[in-house]
Motif scaffolding. Structure first.
Motif, PDB file in Angstrom:
ATOM      1  N   LYS A  14       0.859  -1.172   0.000  1.00 46.35           N
ATOM      2  CA  LYS A  14       0.000   0.000   0.000  1.00 46.35           C
ATOM      3  C   LYS A  14       0.896   1.223   0.000  1.00 46.35           C
ATOM      4  N   ASN A 100      -1.856  -1.380   9.351  1.00 44.34           N
ATOM      5  CA  ASN A 100      -3.132  -2.100   9.301  1.00 44.34           C
ATOM      6  C   ASN A 100      -4.278  -1.174   9.702  1.00 44.34           C
ATOM      7  N   ASN A 101      -5.346  -1.168   8.906  1.00 49.13           N
ATOM      8  CA  ASN A 101      -6.506  -0.320   9.177  1.00 49.13           C
ATOM      9  C   ASN A 101      -7.678  -1.148   9.678  1.00 49.13           C
ATOM     10  N   ASP A 140     -16.989  -5.210   6.391  1.00 47.20           N
ATOM     11  CA  ASP A 140     -15.863  -4.277   6.395  1.00 47.20           C
ATOM     12  C   ASP A 140     -15.875  -3.320   7.580  1.00 47.20           C
ATOM     13  N   THR A 349      -6.846   5.568   5.493  1.00 49.86           N
ATOM     14  CA  THR A 349      -6.294   4.351   4.901  1.00 49.86           C
ATOM     15  C   THR A 349      -4.903   4.616   4.346  1.00 49.86           C
ATOM     16  N   ARG A 384      -9.828   0.626   0.172  1.00 48.80           N
ATOM     17  CA  ARG A 384      -8.768  -0.363   0.381  1.00 48.80           C
ATOM     18  C   ARG A 384      -8.263  -0.906  -0.953  1.00 48.80           C
ATOM     19  N   THR A 388      -4.272  -0.502  -2.795  1.00 46.51           N
ATOM     20  CA  THR A 388      -3.491  -1.735  -2.751  1.00 46.51           C
ATOM     21  C   THR A 388      -2.828  -1.936  -4.102  1.00 46.51           C
TER      22      THR A 388
END
Length: 494
Positions: A14, A100-101, A140, A349, A384, A388
């Motif tokens: 990311k 990490n989210n 999510d 994010t 997300r 990515t």
């Protein structure tokens, strides 16, 4: 000469984003140390003051403590840099480390937007239950907070009823607040019951406590008692300042964070004085006090600035952070709310914020909306996916496939396309991607119509949560009743 690439190394990544330099973080840190060493802080607890004195701090007045920098630095060094949270089934589902989210709602809003009438009304305990049901159903949304203040429960009894409502309606990790240490003890007891015992709970805690000092530099007795209880009992927590730029901190971002960072550091120092290795999540910071309306605002660009600084400081120390997104000052789920939610989710994010709460807040944190929470739940996988990177490997470069298809061919029916299209192209039943005619045949619904239908279907449908055993629920209810009775007695005696 070209170096040979290792074909096995194709980890998806990311993009990262840096908002402050290390030098800027160091300057804020040094300013915070100076505040703690020369100004100190007020501690309204003899026990806390004694622990700090034993750790090397100086008691310089009836309630005032100053912090030599070496004491603070030692506390920072002994604080774990990762926090692992489980769910109540014992699965380790939130790894608060790296970038990490994890996303979830906020806590006690006095009002809510009714999903059936659309009207703003006072929140009640059923709204906490409904929020947990919706959180459980949304893949999510990663954790749950109460999302409402139970106005139909006696004042200062709400905390234990919020926790019961969440425990019974979702298995996901829980963030919580409490009124006092009595509330903490009861919450700890019912979580141990749900986990199958104290040993099982402490091996895999599934709750994270939110506690605040009073900015600037005041530590109330209740906050200190809760902090010390968490440190002793293996409950991860945050000691999150909620100052305001130009109100309870300097109006400048650097000065505001110098104060609130000092408050985080004094919380860390006390936690480590209670028990070395106690788990801490870095949070809080100066918020925005609107100079015209006097409201606490989420949506202006400066709000995103504070979130980025908070994350950058936490990352500089190596701590997981507590942040916010998908919260708006709009009064309804409208275009402003959707815009501020999308921007906030993208920013948090991108910066790698770990625990991102307040998802679904409206009206400057005074009103919750299950529709807004569910709408954000549809936005999160889009963000997300957008952030990515693609996988670059022999399989994904597809050279053999390209050669086989050749010039002028197509890949629609190729096995490689069938094998990979779902991972490369995100599909959603919610977002409108079809033709105009198909949209009309489906009822010409906009996103707000569809999200309200989804929330109603969750609430009207079968329960999706894994139920606790009946005996456990009985034992939990006994703990709740005992705390209610104690608080009623205390209220009468006072």
């Amino acid at each position: 000469m070209t170096a040979k690439l290792n074909d096995d190394f194709y980890l998806k990544i990311k993009p990262s984003f840096t908002f402050l330099t290390d030098e800027q973080c160091l300057r804020i840190h040094e300013a915070s140390l100076e505040i703690l060493e020369s100004v100190g802080a007020e501690f309204n607890s003899p026990e806390a003051m004694g622990l700090l004195e034993d750790a090397g701090c100086r008691v310089v007045g009836p309630n005032r403590v100053t912090f030599p920098s070496w004491v603070v630095e030692a506390a920072v060094a002994s604080t774990p840099k990762r926090v692992i949270m489980g769910n109540r089934k014992g699965e380790r589902v939130m790894k608060l480390q790296f970038d990490n989210n994890y996303y979830g709602p906020g806590s006690e809003t006095p009002f809510t937007l009714d999903v059936r009438t659309g009207q703003r009304r006072p929140a009640v305990l059923a709204d906490v239950e409904n929020a947990a049901k919706v959180v459980e159903a949304l893949p999510d949304i990663d954790f749950c907070m109460s999302f409402a203040l139970a106005g139909d429960v006696p004042k200062r009894h709400e905390d234990i009823h919020h926790m019961r409502a969440m425990l019974l309606n979702t298995v996901k990790p829980l963030l919580f607040t409490s009124w006092d240490c009595d509330g903490n003890k009861a919450i700890y007891d019912i979580c141990c019951l749900a986990a199958g015992g104290e040993e099982a709970f402490r091996a895999n805690p599934f709750i994270l406590q939110y506690v605040e000092p009073i900015t600037p530099l005041v530590n109330p007795r209740e906050s200190l008692d809760k902090l010390m209880f968490c440190a002793r009992n293996g409950i991860p927590m945050m000691y999150a300042p909620a100052g305001t730029l130009g109100g309870t901190t300097p109006v400048t971002f650097a000065g505001g964070f110098a104060v609130t960072n000092a408050e985080n550091l004094m919380g860390i120092t006390l936690m480590q004085a209670v028990r070395k290795g106690a788990h801490f999540v870095y949070g809080g910071g100066p918020g925005l006090l609107h100079p015209r309306h006097g409201t606490f605002n989420y949506g202006p660009p400066e709000g995103f600035t504070t979130r980025m600084i908070r994350r950058q400081l936490a990352k500089w120390y190596g701590f997981p952070d507590f942040n916010a997104a998908a919260c708006s000052d709009a009064k309804r789920v409208d275009q402003q709310a959707a815009f501020e939610a999308g921007i906030g989710l993208f920013v948090t994010t991108l910066i790698g914020a770990n625990v991102v709460h307040d998802v679904g807040y409206l009206d400057s944190g005074l009103t919750s909306s299950l529709d807004f929470l569910a709408l954000a739940g549809e936005m999160i996988p889009l963000v997300r996916r957008a952030l990515t990177s693609p996988e670059v490997s022999t399989e994904h470069l597809a050279m053999e496939v390209i050669k086989a298809v050749g010039i002028g061919g197509n890949y629609l029916a190729n096995k490689h396309t069938v094998r990979h299209f779902r991972e490369e192209i995100q599909l959603s039943d919610f977002w409108e991607r079809g033709t105009h005619d198909a949209w009309e045949r489906a009822g010409s619904k906009n996103s707000f119509d569809k999200i309200n239908e989804k929330v109603r279907a969750i609430l009207d449908g079968p329960r999706q949560v894994e139920e606790l055993p009946a005996k456990v629920v009985e034992d939990i209810d006994r703990v709740v009743a005992d705390l209610d009775a104690k608080r009623h007695r205390d209220n009468r005696s006072s």
